[in-house]
Design a protein around this motif. Structure first.
Motif, PDB file in Angstrom:
ATOM      1  N   ILE A 149     -37.505  50.441  71.786  1.00 60.05           N
ATOM      2  CA  ILE A 149     -38.396  50.343  70.625  1.00 60.05           C
ATOM      3  C   ILE A 149     -39.853  50.454  71.057  1.00 60.05           C
ATOM      4  O   ILE A 149     -40.654  51.165  70.420  1.00 60.05           O
ATOM      5  N   GLN A 150     -40.224  49.786  72.153  1.00 56.43           N
ATOM      6  CA  GLN A 150     -41.605  49.872  72.628  1.00 56.43           C
ATOM      7  C   GLN A 150     -41.949  51.272  73.100  1.00 56.43           C
ATOM      8  O   GLN A 150     -43.066  51.744  72.890  1.00 56.43           O
ATOM      9  N   ALA A 151     -41.004  51.953  73.734  1.00 56.96           N
ATOM     10  CA  ALA A 151     -41.249  53.337  74.169  1.00 56.96           C
ATOM     11  C   ALA A 151     -41.464  54.243  72.957  1.00 56.96           C
ATOM     12  O   ALA A 151     -42.336  55.127  72.979  1.00 56.96           O
ATOM     13  N   CYS A 152     -40.679  54.031  71.890  1.00 55.87           N
ATOM     14  CA  CYS A 152     -40.859  54.820  70.656  1.00 55.87           C
ATOM     15  C   CYS A 152     -42.230  54.558  70.035  1.00 55.87           C
ATOM     16  O   CYS A 152     -42.923  55.495  69.618  1.00 55.87           O
ATOM     17  N   VAL A 153     -42.606  53.273  69.974  1.00 59.25           N
ATOM     18  CA  VAL A 153     -43.913  52.915  69.403  1.00 59.25           C
ATOM     19  C   VAL A 153     -45.036  53.527  70.234  1.00 59.25           C
ATOM     20  O   VAL A 153     -45.982  54.114  69.689  1.00 59.25           O
ATOM     21  N   PHE A 155     -45.003  56.180  72.111  1.00 62.29           N
ATOM     22  CA  PHE A 155     -45.027  57.632  71.935  1.00 62.29           C
ATOM     23  C   PHE A 155     -45.613  58.007  70.574  1.00 62.29           C
ATOM     24  O   PHE A 155     -46.459  58.910  70.470  1.00 62.29           O
ATOM     25  N   LEU A 156     -45.182  57.309  69.525  1.00 62.46           N
ATOM     26  CA  LEU A 156     -45.672  57.622  68.177  1.00 62.46           C
ATOM     27  C   LEU A 156     -47.160  57.302  68.037  1.00 62.46           C
ATOM     28  O   LEU A 156     -47.912  58.073  67.404  1.00 62.46           O
ATOM     29  N   ILE A 157     -47.594  56.171  68.616  1.00 62.53           N
ATOM     30  CA  ILE A 157     -49.010  55.824  68.556  1.00 62.53           C
ATOM     31  C   ILE A 157     -49.843  56.861  69.309  1.00 62.53           C
ATOM     32  O   ILE A 157     -50.915  57.274  68.853  1.00 62.53           O
TER      33      ILE A 157
END
Length: 266
Positions: A149-153, A155-157
């Protein structure tokens, strides 16, 4: 002189109480603090929406009013964070303090400076890195997916920050699809697809493309790794202190100590 001393003695406890209250709201985990922190996140999202709608609102009479309301909100939060900081030096040493000061400058002079309110997205990134975020995931039963989840956040940020910078610097106010063009360029650059139908002009454009490719591909690889590899749980090893282990680990990979990791039903 005595009167002034009495005023100072009265003001000191009041200021201490205000600081204690603010610290409780900013860093606490009780329901009121969580509601306050959630409200701050909603304010950040509203500021980001205002940034995205900026080119379409500029023609209206209310644009400057909303712009200065957002300025006041950011200024008040800056003062609040200064009060909860251990010292003025600590407050000035925080990167987000300078980010907010820079955003304030762009909002105070909207006709002279490009709108960089998209940088408020960094607040969302900061929340995703906090202990509170980990606690919320644990309460929801998603602690084993925390890394993913942190990796997704992250990347999206990163995508949004780069898109916002490209949009503000090269496409702001040009036409309706300006933000879409900026996002299209960012995604094509991060994935190294490089269609070439949209390119950024000048040395600044080339440097932006280079930085986007280097950082973006690193975050992309990191995201792929966290999705493919087995999920891990947080369980400090009593012997060596290693915190992250496979969910079904029996021994610590670092020192071989026999672990006793509780499952979700424990």
């Amino acid at each position: 002189m005595a009167e002034r001393r009495n005023i100072d003695q009265t003001a000191a406890p009041v200021m201490a109480a205000i600081r204690h209250r603010l610290r409780s709201l900013y860093y606490g985990s009780h329901p009121r603090a969580l509601a306050f922190q959630f409200s701050l996140m909603m304010v950040d999202l509203a500021i980001i929406v205002f940034f995205l709608m900026g080119p379409y609102l500029r023609a209206g009479n209310a644009y400057l009013l909303v712009d200065y309301v957002v300025t006041v909100i950011i200024a008040l939060e800056l003062v609040a964070r200064m009060l909860v900081a251990p010292s003025l030096r600590y407050w000035l040493g925080r990167p987000m303090t300078w980010v907010d000061l820079f955003i304030l400058a762009t909002l105070l002079f909207p006709n002279q400076l490009a709108n960089f309110a998209f940088l408020r997205a960094l607040r969302i990134w900061a929340i995703s890195q906090s202990r509170l975020f980990s606690l919320m995931l644990k309460r929801r039963g998603y602690s084993e997916y925390e890394d993913t989840i942190q990796a997704c956040v992250n990347f999206l940020i990163f995508l949004f920050i780069v898109t916002g910078f490209v949009y503000s610097t090269f496409f702001y106010g040009e036409h309706v699809g300006g933000f879409i063009d900026a996002m299209y360029f960012t995604v094509a650059t991060v994935t190294t697809t490089g269609f070439g139908d949209i390119t950024l002009p000048g040395p600044l454009g080339k440097l932006t493309s280079i930085v986007t490719m280097i950082i973006g591909i690193s975050l992309f690889v990191r995201l792929a790794q966290t999705i493919v590899r087995p999920p891990k749980v947080t369980f400090p090893c009593p012997q060596c202190g290693l915190r992250r282990h496979d969910a079904d680990a029996v021994h610590c990979k670092a020192c071989g100590y026999l672990l006793n990791i509780p499952d979700e039903g424990s």
